[in-house]
Design an enzyme around this catalytic site. Sequence first.
Site, PDB file in Angstrom:
ATOM      1  CE  LYS A  92       2.368  12.048  13.026  1.00 41.76           C
ATOM      2  NZ  LYS A  92       2.953  13.372  13.087  1.00 41.76           N
ATOM      3  CD  GLN A  96       3.982  16.044  15.427  1.00 42.25           C
ATOM      4  OE1 GLN A  96       4.204  14.900  15.078  1.00 42.25           O
ATOM      5  NE2 GLN A  96       2.936  16.718  14.996  1.00 42.25           N
ATOM      6  CG  ASP A 139       6.223  14.566   7.941  1.00 38.91           C
ATOM      7  OD1 ASP A 139       5.159  13.940   7.749  1.00 38.91           O
ATOM      8  OD2 ASP A 139       6.479  15.165   8.991  1.00 38.91           O
TER       9      ASP A 139
END
Length: 280
Positions: free
Chosen positions: A53, A97, A120
Site C-alpha cells: 500500500k 489493517q 476501506d
Amino acid sequence: MTAKIISGREVAENILQDLKKRVDILKKKNITPKLVVVLVGDMKASASYVAQKEKFAVKAGIDSEVLRFNSEISESEILNQIDEINKDDEIHGVIVQLPLPDHISVTKVLNRIDPKKDVDGFTPTNVGKLFLGEETLVSCTPKGIMSMLESTGTDLNGKNVTVIGRSNIVGKPVSILCQQQNATVTMCHSRTKDLNAKLADADVVIVAVGVAKFINGDQIPSGAIVIDVGIHNIDGKLCGDVDFETASEKASAITPVPGGVGPMTVCALIENTIIAAERI
Ligand code: NAD
C-alpha cells in the site's frame, strides 16, 4: 481454449496514470491526499500488505503513514487513536489493517472511523450506501474486481455471475456491484447444495472462499471469465482459490495469483483516498 490473462498489475498501472493527474490537480489546490494505516501487532502477512500500500501511495504521489502499535494496546487506546485521526484535517483516509488481536473488537474499531475517511468502505454507513446504490467509498477488493471486469470490455447487463463466498469484504459487496450492472447474481457459500449446478450457466465466476485451488477447470463453463480472489502460500509458492492450470484451459479470461486481484485492491484503496480528498 486458453484463457487471456487479466493482469491486475497492468490494469492498476493504467488506472495509476489517471490517479496521478487527479493528485496533481489536488496539489495545485494545496491538498495532498493522505492515507493513514493503523497496524496492530507484528503479523508478517499484514506487514507485507501494508508495504504494498505504501509503495503504491508513493507511485500515485500521495502521502501515507503507518501507525504501528504492539499487540498489547488496549481497545480504548485504539479508539482514541481513531478519534484523533478523524479530527485531523490533513488525513483524508484511514484503514485499520485486519486482523486485530482478540481483545479488540473489530466492529467497534471500524464503526468509530468517520465514514468520509473510511477508504476501506467497511463502516455501516458506507456499506448501507453501497446497498442502496448511493455514491460512496466502495470497499477495495470488490471495486478492484469491477475494474478488472471492465478492462475486459465485458458488459454485465443480463449476464450470469456466480459468486462463491459471502464475506462482508468480498462476496456480498461484489454481488451487489454486479447486480447494479444488471447481472443476474447467484451467491454460493458453505451451505450451498450442488455448487457445480450453480456454476453451469455462469458467464462470470468470482471465487472468494479462502481454500487453495477450491475450484478447478471441470467446474468452469467453457468461455467464462474467472476472477480468483484467494491468496495462499503453499510451500513458498503463491496460488489462489482456483486451480489456474485447469481453469485457464476452460475460461476465456482469468486473473492470475499473484498479480491479479491483489494489486487491484491496493490500487482501489489509493483511489478511494484520492476520492476522499477530492470531496473535502
Ligand atoms: P472469508 O473466510 O471471510 O469467507 C469465505 C467464504 O467462503 C464464506 O462466505 C463461506 O461461506 C464460503 N465458503 C467456505 N467454504 C465453502 C464451500 N465449501 N463452498 C462454498 N463456499 C464456501 O473469506 P474472504 O475474506 O472473502 O477471503 C477469501 C479469500 O480471498 C482468502 O483466501 C483471502 O485471503 C482472499 N482475499 C484476497 C484479497 C486480495 O486483495 N487479493 C482480499 C480479500 C481476501
